[in-house]
Scaffold this motif. Structure first.
Motif, PDB file in Angstrom:
ATOM      1  N   MET A   1     -12.087 -10.775  -2.500  1.00  0.00           N
ATOM      2  CA  MET A   1     -10.641 -10.637  -2.722  1.00  0.00           C
ATOM      3  C   MET A   1     -10.214  -9.165  -2.616  1.00  0.00           C
ATOM      4  SD  MET A   1      -9.442 -13.677  -3.131  1.00  0.00           S
ATOM      5  CE  MET A   1      -7.899 -13.684  -4.030  1.00  0.00           C
ATOM      6  N   LEU A   2      -9.011  -8.956  -2.154  1.00  0.00           N
ATOM      7  CA  LEU A   2      -8.503  -7.597  -1.906  1.00  0.00           C
ATOM      8  C   LEU A   2      -7.451  -7.259  -2.969  1.00  0.00           C
ATOM      9  CD1 LEU A   2      -7.902  -8.234   1.910  1.00  0.00           C
ATOM     10  CD2 LEU A   2      -9.979  -7.326   0.861  1.00  0.00           C
ATOM     11  N   ASP A   3      -7.681  -6.147  -3.686  1.00  0.00           N
ATOM     12  CA  ASP A   3      -6.756  -5.767  -4.754  1.00  0.00           C
ATOM     13  C   ASP A   3      -5.883  -4.574  -4.333  1.00  0.00           C
ATOM     14  OD1 ASP A   3      -8.531  -3.671  -4.771  1.00  0.00           O
ATOM     15  OD2 ASP A   3      -9.325  -4.057  -6.790  1.00  0.00           O
ATOM     16  N   ALA A   4      -5.077  -4.088  -5.274  1.00  0.00           N
ATOM     17  CA  ALA A   4      -4.163  -2.975  -4.971  1.00  0.00           C
ATOM     18  C   ALA A   4      -4.934  -1.739  -4.517  1.00  0.00           C
ATOM     19  CB  ALA A   4      -3.304  -2.652  -6.194  1.00  0.00           C
ATOM     20  N   ASP A   5      -6.107  -1.514  -5.100  1.00  0.00           N
ATOM     21  CA  ASP A   5      -6.928  -0.359  -4.711  1.00  0.00           C
ATOM     22  C   ASP A   5      -7.305  -0.413  -3.234  1.00  0.00           C
ATOM     23  OD1 ASP A   5      -6.908   1.084  -7.004  1.00  0.00           O
ATOM     24  OD2 ASP A   5      -8.814   0.307  -7.779  1.00  0.00           O
ATOM     25  N   PHE A   6      -7.646  -1.612  -2.760  1.00  0.00           N
ATOM     26  CA  PHE A   6      -7.990  -1.791  -1.345  1.00  0.00           C
ATOM     27  C   PHE A   6      -6.806  -1.382  -0.463  1.00  0.00           C
ATOM     28  CE2 PHE A   6      -7.656  -4.298   2.520  1.00  0.00           C
ATOM     29  CZ  PHE A   6      -8.886  -4.093   3.120  1.00  0.00           C
ATOM     30  N   PHE A   7      -5.614  -1.814  -0.835  1.00  0.00           N
ATOM     31  CA  PHE A   7      -4.422  -1.513  -0.024  1.00  0.00           C
ATOM     32  C   PHE A   7      -4.057  -0.033  -0.095  1.00  0.00           C
ATOM     33  CE2 PHE A   7      -4.418  -6.018  -0.046  1.00  0.00           C
ATOM     34  CZ  PHE A   7      -3.762  -6.396   1.116  1.00  0.00           C
ATOM     35  N   ARG A   8      -4.320   0.578  -1.265  1.00  0.00           N
ATOM     36  CA  ARG A   8      -4.114   2.028  -1.359  1.00  0.00           C
ATOM     37  C   ARG A   8      -5.083   2.763  -0.440  1.00  0.00           C
ATOM     38  NH1 ARG A   8      -2.390   1.567  -6.744  1.00  0.00           N
ATOM     39  NH2 ARG A   8      -4.518   1.318  -7.488  1.00  0.00           N
ATOM     40  N   ARG A   9      -6.350   2.294  -0.416  1.00  0.00           N
ATOM     41  CA  ARG A   9      -7.357   2.899   0.485  1.00  0.00           C
ATOM     42  C   ARG A   9      -6.922   2.756   1.936  1.00  0.00           C
ATOM     43  NH1 ARG A   9     -11.146   0.203  -2.527  1.00  0.00           N
ATOM     44  NH2 ARG A   9     -11.791  -1.175  -0.811  1.00  0.00           N
ATOM     45  N   TRP A  10      -6.358   1.593   2.270  1.00  0.00           N
ATOM     46  CA  TRP A  10      -5.880   1.359   3.642  1.00  0.00           C
ATOM     47  C   TRP A  10      -4.812   2.374   4.017  1.00  0.00           C
ATOM     48  CZ3 TRP A  10      -2.443  -3.407   5.271  1.00  0.00           C
ATOM     49  CH2 TRP A  10      -2.156  -3.314   6.643  1.00  0.00           C
ATOM     50  N   PRO A  60      -1.186  -5.700  -4.286  1.00  0.00           N
ATOM     51  CA  PRO A  60      -1.214  -5.411  -2.842  1.00  0.00           C
ATOM     52  C   PRO A  60       0.187  -5.380  -2.223  1.00  0.00           C
ATOM     53  CG  PRO A  60      -2.972  -6.943  -3.382  1.00  0.00           C
ATOM     54  CD  PRO A  60      -2.154  -6.774  -4.635  1.00  0.00           C
ATOM     55  N   GLY A  61       1.003  -6.380  -2.586  1.00  0.00           N
ATOM     56  CA  GLY A  61       2.361  -6.436  -2.039  1.00  0.00           C
ATOM     57  C   GLY A  61       3.179  -5.216  -2.399  1.00  0.00           C
ATOM     58  N   ALA A  62       3.040  -4.771  -3.655  1.00  0.00           N
ATOM     59  CA  ALA A  62       3.812  -3.605  -4.119  1.00  0.00           C
ATOM     60  C   ALA A  62       3.392  -2.327  -3.398  1.00  0.00           C
ATOM     61  CB  ALA A  62       3.651  -3.456  -5.629  1.00  0.00           C
ATOM     62  N   VAL A  63       2.095  -2.197  -3.102  1.00  0.00           N
ATOM     63  CA  VAL A  63       1.606  -1.020  -2.347  1.00  0.00           C
ATOM     64  C   VAL A  63       2.290  -0.974  -0.981  1.00  0.00           C
ATOM     65  CG1 VAL A  63      -0.394   0.030  -1.205  1.00  0.00           C
ATOM     66  CG2 VAL A  63      -0.633  -0.889  -3.526  1.00  0.00           C
ATOM     67  N   LEU A  64       2.308  -2.116  -0.291  1.00  0.00           N
ATOM     68  CA  LEU A  64       2.882  -2.149   1.066  1.00  0.00           C
ATOM     69  C   LEU A  64       4.404  -1.993   1.044  1.00  0.00           C
ATOM     70  CD1 LEU A  64       0.730  -4.829   2.934  1.00  0.00           C
ATOM     71  CD2 LEU A  64       0.413  -2.353   2.796  1.00  0.00           C
ATOM     72  N   LEU A  65       5.056  -2.550   0.030  1.00  0.00           N
ATOM     73  CA  LEU A  65       6.513  -2.386  -0.077  1.00  0.00           C
ATOM     74  C   LEU A  65       6.873  -0.913  -0.259  1.00  0.00           C
ATOM     75  CD1 LEU A  65       7.424  -5.471  -2.293  1.00  0.00           C
ATOM     76  CD2 LEU A  65       8.308  -5.020  -0.001  1.00  0.00           C
ATOM     77  N   THR A  90       5.134  -7.573   5.396  1.00  0.00           N
ATOM     78  CA  THR A  90       3.778  -8.000   5.027  1.00  0.00           C
ATOM     79  C   THR A  90       3.648  -8.006   3.510  1.00  0.00           C
ATOM     80  OG1 THR A  90       2.866  -7.072   7.075  1.00  0.00           O
ATOM     81  CG2 THR A  90       1.304  -7.514   5.306  1.00  0.00           C
ATOM     82  N   GLY A  91       4.150  -6.939   2.870  1.00  0.00           N
ATOM     83  CA  GLY A  91       4.105  -6.847   1.409  1.00  0.00           C
ATOM     84  C   GLY A  91       4.886  -7.962   0.732  1.00  0.00           C
ATOM     85  N   LYS A  92       6.065  -8.255   1.279  1.00  0.00           N
ATOM     86  CA  LYS A  92       6.906  -9.328   0.737  1.00  0.00           C
ATOM     87  C   LYS A  92       6.190 -10.673   0.828  1.00  0.00           C
ATOM     88  CE  LYS A  92      11.914  -9.082   0.893  1.00  0.00           C
ATOM     89  NZ  LYS A  92      12.990  -8.790   1.827  1.00  0.00           N
ATOM     90  N   ALA A  93       5.529 -10.895   1.969  1.00  0.00           N
ATOM     91  CA  ALA A  93       4.813 -12.162   2.179  1.00  0.00           C
ATOM     92  C   ALA A  93       3.636 -12.311   1.221  1.00  0.00           C
ATOM     93  CB  ALA A  93       4.336 -12.256   3.631  1.00  0.00           C
TER      94      ALA A  93
END
Length: 199
Positions: A1-10, A60-65, A90-93
């Motif tokens: 599973m991918l968490d907020a940390d993963f999306f921050r790393r991205w 994850p969604g909040a990071v991308l938003l 993508t974040g909204k979805a």
């Protein structure tokens, strides 16, 4: 599973990659655009990295938003709204879930790419970032490394195309023989995703 940390790393990996490649992106943009693609994206992703350091989005969604909003407010030209829309949609979805699966990310990213196609009016074969993003999302089901390879191939495949959308389309046949800068920066974004996944 991918968490907020993963999306921050991205996003952080994307910012570092755009920073490294800014001159090359601008060089690609010189013959067929405004020669500012690299510097514009560099400014935008530097702001994204700073925003993520200041705020700590918990999903994850909040990071991308946050990343999408930041790009829209800091990047000039067409690339700000296009990349901003990609990440925001993508974040909204992804919604408010604290963790998402790779499958959920794939579907959310597809929604984001469709939003970019609607906004820019571009389809595959038009010599834009869509030529990178569509094959990358299609390959993401196989894995992050597969998505990166598909993105890189998609960007290279724009070289022989004649631009039908964006600034380069004004050049007509003179756009042939140049790799599209938007497709190239989109490949950096997908490569950063694979990097965040350790692939």
């Amino acid at each position: 599973m991918l968490d907020a940390d993963f999306f921050r790393r991205w996003m952080t990996a994307a910012a570092a990659s755009v920073d490294r490649e800014a001159e090359r992106l601008t060089a690609l943009d010189s013959p067929i655009g405004d020669a500012d693609h690299g510097s514009n994206l560099q400014r935008g992703f530097t702001a994204v990295a700073a925003a993520l350091e200041k705020e700590s989005p918990g999903s994850p969604g909040a990071v991308l938003l946050l990343a999408g909003r930041t790009l829209i407010s800091t990047v000039g030209g067409a690339s700000g709204p296009l990349y901003g829309t990609l990440l925001r949609r993508t974040g909204k979805a992804l919604g408010e879930a604290g963790e998402v699966s790779a499958e959920q990310l794939t579907e959310a990213l597809r929604t984001g790419v469709e939003a970019v196609m609607t906004l820019g009016g571009a389809a595959p074969g038009d010599k834009t970032m869509i030529d990178t993003l569509v094959p990358a999302v299609d390959a993401l089901g196989t894995g992050f490394a597969a998505a990166r390879s598909a993105a890189e191939e998609g960007a290279l495949a724009t070289t022989p195309l004649q631009a039908r959308k964006g600034r380069a389309s004004y050049l007509g046949e003179r756009s042939i023989g140049h790799q599209d800068p938007g497709a190239t920066s989109a490949a950096l974004l997908i490569a950063a995703l694979a990097e965040a996944a350790g692939e």
